[in-house]
Motif scaffolding. Sequence first.
Motif, mmCIF file in Angstrom:
data_model
loop_
_atom_site.group_PDB
_atom_site.id
_atom_site.type_symbol
_atom_site.label_atom_id
_atom_site.label_comp_id
_atom_site.label_asym_id
_atom_site.label_seq_id
_atom_site.Cartn_x
_atom_site.Cartn_y
_atom_site.Cartn_z
ATOM 1 N N THR A 1 1.672 -10.347 -3.569
ATOM 2 C CA THR A 1 1.772 -11.446 -2.594
ATOM 3 C C THR A 1 2.668 -11.119 -1.132
ATOM 4 O O THR A 1 2.856 -12.130 -0.373
ATOM 5 N N ALA A 2 3.088 -9.928 -1.224
ATOM 6 C CA ALA A 2 3.809 -9.487 0.074
ATOM 7 C C ALA A 2 2.986 -9.128 1.209
ATOM 8 O O ALA A 2 1.625 -8.991 1.038
ATOM 9 N N ALA A 3 3.502 -9.178 2.098
ATOM 10 C CA ALA A 3 2.509 -8.958 3.592
ATOM 11 C C ALA A 3 1.913 -7.349 3.292
ATOM 12 O O ALA A 3 2.397 -6.628 2.766
ATOM 13 N N VAL A 4 0.507 -7.410 3.971
ATOM 14 C CA VAL A 4 -0.324 -6.462 3.560
ATOM 15 C C VAL A 4 0.387 -4.908 4.273
ATOM 16 O O VAL A 4 -0.183 -3.797 3.486
ATOM 17 N N GLU A 5 0.809 -5.223 5.112
ATOM 18 C CA GLU A 5 1.316 -4.092 5.781
ATOM 19 C C GLU A 5 2.675 -3.212 5.367
ATOM 20 O O GLU A 5 3.099 -2.468 5.771
ATOM 21 N N THR A 6 3.352 -3.905 4.328
ATOM 22 C CA THR A 6 4.578 -3.309 3.630
ATOM 23 C C THR A 6 4.238 -2.284 2.825
ATOM 24 O O THR A 6 2.993 -2.332 2.100
ATOM 25 N N THR A 7 5.156 -1.410 2.499
ATOM 26 C CA THR A 7 4.916 -0.337 1.503
ATOM 27 C C THR A 7 4.981 -0.911 0.137
ATOM 28 O O THR A 7 3.839 -0.301 -0.619
ATOM 29 N N GLU A 8 5.723 -1.913 -0.184
ATOM 30 C CA GLU A 8 5.566 -2.391 -1.479
ATOM 31 C C GLU A 8 4.168 -3.101 -1.888
ATOM 32 O O GLU A 8 3.561 -2.992 -3.040
ATOM 33 N N ARG A 9 3.516 -3.585 -0.996
ATOM 34 C CA ARG A 9 2.450 -4.315 -1.340
ATOM 35 C C ARG A 9 1.047 -2.903 -1.363
ATOM 36 O O ARG A 9 0.169 -3.112 -2.046
ATOM 37 N N GLN A 10 1.491 -1.999 -0.436
ATOM 38 C CA GLN A 10 0.238 -0.946 -0.583
ATOM 39 C C GLN A 10 0.543 -0.154 -1.727
ATOM 40 O O GLN A 10 -0.302 0.241 -2.537
ATOM 41 N N ALA A 11 1.870 -0.180 -2.334
ATOM 42 C CA ALA A 11 1.909 0.572 -3.628
ATOM 43 C C ALA A 11 1.238 -0.291 -4.820
ATOM 44 O O ALA A 11 0.767 0.273 -5.615
ATOM 45 N N PHE A 12 1.421 -1.480 -4.599
ATOM 46 C CA PHE A 12 0.977 -2.287 -5.701
ATOM 47 C C PHE A 12 -0.607 -2.229 -5.802
ATOM 48 O O PHE A 12 -1.180 -2.250 -6.650
ATOM 49 N N ASP A 13 -1.213 -2.139 -4.614
ATOM 50 C CA ASP A 13 -2.537 -2.303 -4.364
ATOM 51 C C ASP A 13 -3.286 -0.917 -4.711
ATOM 52 O O ASP A 13 -3.995 -0.812 -5.632
ATOM 53 N N LEU A 14 -2.449 0.334 -4.383
ATOM 54 C CA LEU A 14 -2.916 1.658 -4.690
ATOM 55 C C LEU A 14 -2.884 1.870 -6.407
ATOM 56 O O LEU A 14 -3.572 2.319 -6.920
ATOM 57 N N THR A 15 -1.781 1.085 -6.944
ATOM 58 C CA THR A 15 -1.530 1.486 -8.403
ATOM 59 C C THR A 15 -2.703 0.618 -9.162
ATOM 60 O O THR A 15 -3.420 1.107 -10.148
ATOM 61 N N ALA A 16 -3.018 -0.541 -8.754
ATOM 62 C CA ALA A 16 -3.946 -1.093 -9.291
ATOM 63 C C ALA A 16 -5.323 -0.640 -9.001
ATOM 64 O O ALA A 16 -6.313 -0.633 -10.019
ATOM 65 N N GLU A 17 -5.528 -0.071 -7.953
ATOM 66 C CA GLU A 17 -6.917 0.573 -7.779
ATOM 67 C C GLU A 17 -7.135 1.788 -8.527
ATOM 68 O O GLU A 17 -8.123 2.200 -9.059
ATOM 69 N N GLY A 18 -5.890 2.749 -8.538
ATOM 70 C CA GLY A 18 -6.154 3.933 -9.471
ATOM 71 C C GLY A 18 -5.870 3.782 -10.889
ATOM 72 O O GLY A 18 -6.423 4.585 -11.663
ATOM 73 N N PHE A 19 -5.444 2.861 -11.419
ATOM 74 C CA PHE A 19 -4.730 2.567 -12.733
ATOM 75 C C PHE A 19 -5.179 1.283 -13.436
ATOM 76 O O PHE A 19 -5.275 1.338 -14.684
ATOM 77 N N GLY A 20 -5.462 0.504 -12.801
ATOM 78 C CA GLY A 20 -5.492 -0.927 -13.377
ATOM 79 C C GLY A 20 -4.677 -1.851 -12.992
ATOM 80 O O GLY A 20 -3.311 -1.216 -12.759
ATOM 81 N N PRO A 21 -4.541 -3.088 -13.036
ATOM 82 C CA PRO A 21 -3.575 -4.084 -12.553
ATOM 83 C C PRO A 21 -2.487 -3.980 -13.511
ATOM 84 O O PRO A 21 -1.469 -4.419 -13.199
ATOM 85 N N GLY A 22 -2.645 -3.836 -14.825
ATOM 86 C CA GLY A 22 -1.742 -3.882 -15.765
ATOM 87 C C GLY A 22 -0.574 -2.730 -15.489
ATOM 88 O O GLY A 22 0.526 -3.019 -16.023
ATOM 89 N N PHE A 23 -0.704 -1.754 -14.719
ATOM 90 C CA PHE A 23 0.176 -0.824 -14.373
ATOM 91 C C PHE A 23 1.415 -1.411 -13.624
ATOM 92 O O PHE A 23 2.324 -0.703 -13.350
ATOM 93 N N ASN A 24 1.141 -2.516 -12.646
ATOM 94 C CA ASN A 24 2.128 -3.071 -12.098
ATOM 95 C C ASN A 24 2.889 -4.152 -12.687
ATOM 96 O O ASN A 24 3.798 -4.604 -12.225
ATOM 97 N N GLY A 25 2.749 -4.206 -14.092
ATOM 98 C CA GLY A 25 3.372 -5.302 -14.912
ATOM 99 C C GLY A 25 3.664 -4.692 -16.280
ATOM 100 O O GLY A 25 3.699 -5.404 -17.027
ATOM 101 N N ARG A 26 4.205 -3.470 -16.274
ATOM 102 C CA ARG A 26 4.385 -2.732 -17.677
ATOM 103 C C ARG A 26 5.597 -3.633 -18.258
ATOM 104 O O ARG A 26 6.447 -4.172 -17.647
ATOM 105 N N LEU A 27 5.221 -3.700 -19.465
ATOM 106 C CA LEU A 27 6.438 -4.027 -20.483
ATOM 107 C C LEU A 27 7.219 -3.111 -21.226
ATOM 108 O O LEU A 27 6.797 -1.972 -21.272
ATOM 109 N N MET A 28 8.333 -3.588 -21.423
ATOM 110 C CA MET A 28 9.375 -2.680 -22.465
ATOM 111 C C MET A 28 9.852 -3.155 -23.404
ATOM 112 O O MET A 28 10.277 -4.201 -23.536
ATOM 113 N N ALA A 29 9.301 -2.501 -24.860
ATOM 114 C CA ALA A 29 9.897 -2.971 -26.042
ATOM 115 C C ALA A 29 10.927 -2.136 -26.489
ATOM 116 O O ALA A 29 10.933 -0.925 -26.505
#
Length: 728
Positions: free
Chosen positions: A394-422
């Motif tokens: 939900t960050a502004a599209v021009e920010t690097t954090e948003r770009q990283a988020f979108d690229l991660t979802a694009e290359g690996f799938g949306p779940g890689f942005n929300g990894r869980l740790m057991a």
Amino acid sequence: MATLLYRLGRACFGRRGLVVAVWLLLLALMGGAAAAFMGTTTNAFRMPGTESQRAMDALQKQFPQAAGATGTVVVTSDEKLTPADVAPVVKDAAAIPDVVAAMDPFKTRSISQDGRYALVQVQFEDEIADITDEQREAYADLPEKYDGEDGTVRVEVGGELAQTPPEVGSTEAIGVVIAAVVLVVTFGSLVAAGMTLLNALVGVGVGMAGLYALTGFVELNSTSPVLALMLGLAVGIDYSLFITSRYRGFLVEGVERREAAGRAIGTAGSAVVFAGATVVIALAGLSIVGIPFLSAMGLAAAATVAVAVLVALTLLPAVLAFAGDKILPRKLRDAVAEKREQGGTVEVKQGFGYTWGRLALKLRIPILVVGVAGLAALTLPARDMHLALPDAGTAAVETTERQAFDLTAEGFGPGFNGRLMAVVAADTPAATKAAVQDVSTLVKDVKGVAAVAPPQFNQDGTTALVAVIPTTGPTDTATEDTVHAIRGKVADVQGADVALTGVTAIGIDISEKLSDALPIYLLLVVGLSVLLLMLVFRSVLVPVKAALGFLLTVGATFGLTTAVFQQGHLADLVGVDTPGPLVSFLPIILIGILFGLAMDYEVFLVSRMREDFVHGDSARQATVNGLGHNARVVTAAALIMTAVFAGFVFAHDPIIKSIGFALAVGVLIDAFVVRMTLVPAVMSLLGRGAWWLPKWLDRALPDLDIEGEKLRHALAEPAPGRDKVTVG
């Protein structure tokens, strides 16, 4: 209380130089303290008592290398990546101060299937709250070395460290400029407008400087100072506006200036104390939820409001003493001076408030039907309200954090942005390994799990970290179901303690705890409003009516905010790039703030109604008088608050944007629809019954004298009907 405040107002007016000097000295001292002790704010959210937080605390003790802040560097190219492409990025990331490890994606197998995307996991030694500005800047500067052109790689940084704290910029100043214009139009005097605004700014300066000084000793969320600034500006201007308006009214009646200041502080000042106290109590009441960052946020904002009240009661009368009759428009000054010498009052023609009051009474049934039905309709979108902690999506599209988020979802799938740790912990290495195998097997079969990474063990082998990749994004409702399903699966693992954590799990736990606390807090606030207004108005029905009106305001505000920020309706108008869940603490913050502001308008409007009713007017005429006398100042106050809050809608931070929008909409609805339209309609229907109070309850309740009735008797004010002159 009114008598005590009357004396305070006269004393501050008479010692104007000393009072101004004390406040300026306090401002300088607080500014110096802020410069000397100011620390950093944090974007971290802690939730004691939850499974995710217990797991993080256990990691800190047993596996400190994995408990620090993390970052994800996304590397991409138009062609397949090679180890030579990624090696410089890994090296630069590892060179950032206090980085424990920057992991080569070719070794960790963090390469997309097409080979064009890679994830470099960066592990810091310190927790997110302890990360320095130097580390943040070094991390944020990584993309500048790689432009993605001429066959080179493109780099964007994400994760906890990429989140930039909200800042106050030129867009927020728009609200202050609009407030200044409203003050000039309301007062018809540049001196009155400038003095009121300057008075509020001094209070904000003292409050904010003190708050920033505390950041060197207390951990504050990055949203806290902006929320405190937002509230401090709004209530500071409004409280000064109310008192200045009453002061001008006394001057017009021919009262001597120092006496007018005393009476203004004694009457309007009493209402300001009550209004400010309700805001402070509601914000401080956030502490009952038991969430540290929310408690700190509420207390910080409450302290700023308390300073605004003190400034209005002490600095304002001193400044009024310096202003003299310039506080009035030119056309009134000569008439006031003349009548002050001759005796009598200057009568100003009735304004639109009287006309609107009579119309509201005449059309009370249609107004109630349309008003209540309309607000209920606006509430409907709130049924689908989804709460979550914000992510980079939900960050502004021009920010690097948003770009990283979108690229991660694009290359690996949306779940890689929300990894869980057991986190798996046992008494012996053998028991830990056995439990890890069980956990990995069980979790792989959970619906919504895309992958389970190989475990990482601490040095003695008793604690392991197992990364779990969900198929959905961090704020997706399906991810919540996945988290609960995983926890249910691993609950029966024998011989080890298993807990699920990570930023996504922490966010889910916080949102659920806030959702559970919301009804309790709402009940507390509504009950508090009924009790406080019963003390003020000596009535049973008026407080109940006020509480019901508050619920209508809250419901409609939730509905509109959900429609815009979550469902995306008219999102472009407020600069929302990507609609998503509302930030989890928005509803409870909104209830606390709107409660206090709603009580402001209720007190200023209805107190005059009660005052005239007690003095012999019919219930109908008292309602018209209450609206007629105060409609102008309440309208100005509401427009000022709306302008200040709306100025924050243009902020880049999605949290600040949503809070600013919700508060602006809430103030507009409460002031103009509920208090100035529905309230007079209901009061006219209730008639004399509005002021009914059982005798036993009347004897039991203390008399706060908000309207200054005892003060008026003590001063023996002349009865109405003195010589008057009308000034057009």
